[in-house]
Design a protein around this motif. Structure first.
Motif, short mmCIF file in Angstrom:
data_model
loop_
_atom_site.label_atom_id
_atom_site.label_comp_id
_atom_site.label_asym_id
_atom_site.label_seq_id
_atom_site.Cartn_x
_atom_site.Cartn_y
_atom_site.Cartn_z
N PRO A 68 -4.69 -18.57 -30.81
CA PRO A 68 -5.61 -18.29 -29.70
C PRO A 68 -6.95 -18.97 -29.99
O PRO A 68 -7.46 -18.90 -31.12
CB PRO A 68 -5.74 -16.76 -29.71
CG PRO A 68 -5.33 -16.34 -31.09
CD PRO A 68 -4.32 -17.35 -31.55
N LEU A 69 -7.52 -19.61 -28.98
CA LEU A 69 -8.70 -20.45 -29.18
C LEU A 69 -9.92 -19.90 -28.45
O LEU A 69 -9.80 -19.34 -27.35
CB LEU A 69 -8.42 -21.88 -28.71
CG LEU A 69 -7.24 -22.59 -29.36
CD1 LEU A 69 -7.08 -23.99 -28.78
CD2 LEU A 69 -7.41 -22.64 -30.87
N VAL A 70 -11.07 -20.12 -29.07
CA VAL A 70 -12.37 -19.79 -28.45
C VAL A 70 -13.05 -21.13 -28.21
O VAL A 70 -13.42 -21.84 -29.17
CB VAL A 70 -13.23 -18.91 -29.37
CG1 VAL A 70 -14.46 -18.41 -28.61
CG2 VAL A 70 -12.42 -17.74 -29.92
N PHE A 81 -19.22 -31.62 -25.45
CA PHE A 81 -18.37 -32.51 -26.25
C PHE A 81 -17.36 -31.73 -27.06
O PHE A 81 -16.29 -32.23 -27.38
CB PHE A 81 -19.20 -33.45 -27.12
CG PHE A 81 -19.93 -32.82 -28.28
CD1 PHE A 81 -19.25 -32.46 -29.44
CD2 PHE A 81 -21.30 -32.64 -28.24
CE1 PHE A 81 -19.92 -31.92 -30.52
CE2 PHE A 81 -21.98 -32.09 -29.32
CZ PHE A 81 -21.28 -31.73 -30.46
N HIS A 82 -17.66 -30.48 -27.39
CA HIS A 82 -16.72 -29.59 -28.07
C HIS A 82 -15.44 -29.45 -27.24
O HIS A 82 -14.32 -29.61 -27.74
CB HIS A 82 -17.40 -28.25 -28.30
CG HIS A 82 -16.50 -27.16 -28.80
ND1 HIS A 82 -15.67 -26.43 -27.98
CD2 HIS A 82 -16.33 -26.66 -30.05
CE1 HIS A 82 -15.01 -25.54 -28.69
NE2 HIS A 82 -15.39 -25.66 -29.95
N ARG A 83 -15.59 -29.15 -25.96
CA ARG A 83 -14.43 -28.96 -25.08
C ARG A 83 -13.73 -30.30 -24.80
O ARG A 83 -12.50 -30.38 -24.75
CB ARG A 83 -14.87 -28.32 -23.77
CG ARG A 83 -13.73 -28.03 -22.80
CD ARG A 83 -12.68 -27.08 -23.43
NE ARG A 83 -11.67 -26.72 -22.45
CZ ARG A 83 -11.76 -25.66 -21.65
NH1 ARG A 83 -12.83 -24.85 -21.73
NH2 ARG A 83 -10.80 -25.38 -20.80
N GLU A 84 -14.53 -31.35 -24.64
CA GLU A 84 -13.95 -32.67 -24.42
C GLU A 84 -13.10 -33.10 -25.60
O GLU A 84 -12.02 -33.69 -25.43
CB GLU A 84 -15.06 -33.68 -24.17
CG GLU A 84 -14.58 -35.04 -23.74
CD GLU A 84 -15.73 -35.94 -23.30
OE1 GLU A 84 -15.78 -37.08 -23.80
OE2 GLU A 84 -16.56 -35.50 -22.50
N ALA A 93 -8.18 -18.22 -25.40
CA ALA A 93 -8.39 -16.77 -25.37
C ALA A 93 -9.77 -16.42 -24.83
O ALA A 93 -9.94 -15.43 -24.12
CB ALA A 93 -8.20 -16.18 -26.77
N PHE A 94 -10.77 -17.21 -25.18
CA PHE A 94 -12.15 -16.99 -24.74
C PHE A 94 -12.79 -18.33 -24.40
O PHE A 94 -12.48 -19.34 -25.03
CB PHE A 94 -12.99 -16.32 -25.83
CG PHE A 94 -12.60 -14.91 -26.17
CD1 PHE A 94 -13.16 -13.83 -25.51
CD2 PHE A 94 -11.67 -14.67 -27.18
CE1 PHE A 94 -12.79 -12.53 -25.84
CE2 PHE A 94 -11.30 -13.38 -27.52
CZ PHE A 94 -11.87 -12.30 -26.85
N GLU A 95 -13.71 -18.30 -23.45
CA GLU A 95 -14.58 -19.44 -23.18
C GLU A 95 -16.02 -18.97 -23.28
O GLU A 95 -16.42 -17.99 -22.64
CB GLU A 95 -14.34 -20.01 -21.78
CG GLU A 95 -13.08 -20.83 -21.65
CD GLU A 95 -12.99 -21.54 -20.30
OE1 GLU A 95 -12.49 -22.68 -20.27
OE2 GLU A 95 -13.44 -20.94 -19.30
N ALA A 129 -18.82 -14.73 -33.71
CA ALA A 129 -18.48 -13.31 -33.83
C ALA A 129 -17.02 -13.06 -33.47
O ALA A 129 -16.33 -12.28 -34.14
CB ALA A 129 -19.40 -12.48 -32.93
N ILE A 130 -16.55 -13.74 -32.44
CA ILE A 130 -15.14 -13.61 -32.03
C ILE A 130 -14.22 -14.11 -33.14
O ILE A 130 -13.20 -13.49 -33.46
CB ILE A 130 -14.89 -14.37 -30.72
CG1 ILE A 130 -15.67 -13.70 -29.57
CG2 ILE A 130 -13.41 -14.41 -30.39
CD1 ILE A 130 -15.69 -14.51 -28.29
#
Length: 292
Positions: free
Chosen positions: A194-196, A203-206, A222-224, A233-234
């Motif tokens: 599962p990814l946050v 650029f992180h999402r790209e 899992a989270f955006e 924290a997640i």
């Protein structure tokens, strides 16, 4: 439009008014009395008005002269203010730099640079805007920002660039996660978790989207969140893992693990191609490149 007087003529005019005579004004200005008389005569001729009543040993302002006094003082004060402002800019006493920085760099790379520059140039105002790298490119191109940090991938040819830093994108996991013991992690193993992730435009999402397409695996989101403290924290609580620049993961309860083929990002300081950089902006560019 041709003005009927210049600032020097107004300065002489006010000296005569304040000193009460041509001779006293000449001594105050360190010029000949004949020069004062000639300056006033030229001013009156150009205005086509009489500014002084001239008596044998004294002078007095005419109604027209009285009207000019307030305007002359305002003009000279504004001229002095403008001159001071230009000198301050020339000497980098004042100015403004508007720079856009992606959140990861803004929080973990740029603070020492910003503070160091401010210490050298305390009068220059720094306006820092946080946004995704692609959004920053558009803001620079449209003139909303003077400078910005962008991904140096050649996608925007309308930007002038200076290479800033090369950073590794790593897998970020809590210390108790099995990946924390790995030397490297495959993209397939990463995407099985599962990814946050940051939202689109960063650029992180790209980086994640490109990696996902390359290995043909869909991300399990899992989270955006664009908030780095919330994302950390997640991850700490084990609800997902993420990617960050390596320096962002330098905390005791988080581990940074390379991808099995290390992934690097080149980041550049950029501004609009052909744009004029003010002295303050050029000083900022020089400082950042010298201290990167």
């Amino acid at each position: 439009m041709t003005l009927p007087f210049d600032l020097r003529a107004l300065q002489v005019f006010l000296a005569v008014v304040d000193q009460g005579g041509f001779g006293a004004a000449a001594r105050e200005l360190h010029i000949a009395q004949s020069a004062v008389s000639q300056s006033i005569a030229n001013l009156e001729r150009r205005l086509e008005l009489t500014l002084f009543h001239r008596h044998e040993r004294r002078i007095a302002l005419t109604t027209e002269g009285e009207a000019l006094v307030a305007h002359a003082r305002q003009l000279l004060e504004r001229a002095e203010t403008a001159h001071l402002a230009m000198r301050e800019l020339h000497d980098l006493v004042k100015g403004e730099v508007r720079i856009g920085i992606p959140s990861m760099l803004g929080s973990y790379y740029f603070p020492p640079l910003l503070m160091g520059f401010k210490a050298q140039h305390p009068g220059i105002r720094l306006t820092v805007v946080e946004a995704g790298a692609r959004r920053l490119q558009h803001m620079i191109a449209s003139g909303e920002l003077d400078l910005g940090v962008v991904i140096d991938d050649g996608a925007s040819r309308h930007l002038a660039r200076r290479h800033l830093t090369r950073e590794e994108m790593v897998v970020c996991v809590p210390r108790e996660h099995p990946f924390a013991e790995y030397y490297s992690v495959t993209p397939e193993a990463f995407f099985a978790e599962p990814l946050v992730l940051f939202q689109d435009g960063y650029f992180h999402r790209e980086f994640i989207d490109t990696l996902s397409q390359r290995c043909g695996t869909e991300a399990n989101i899992a989270f955006e969140s664009n908030l780095i403290p919330l994302t950390k924290a997640i991850v700490r609580r084990g609800f997902g893992i993420t990617t960050f620049l390596r320096r962002v993961v330098e905390e005791p309860d988080l581990a940074a693990v390379s991808f099995d083929t290390p992934s690097w990002m080149d980041l550049s300081l950029a501004w609009a191609e052909g744009a004029y950089l003010s002295r303050a902006e050029q000083a900022f560019v020089d400082f950042v490149l010298a201290n990167r």
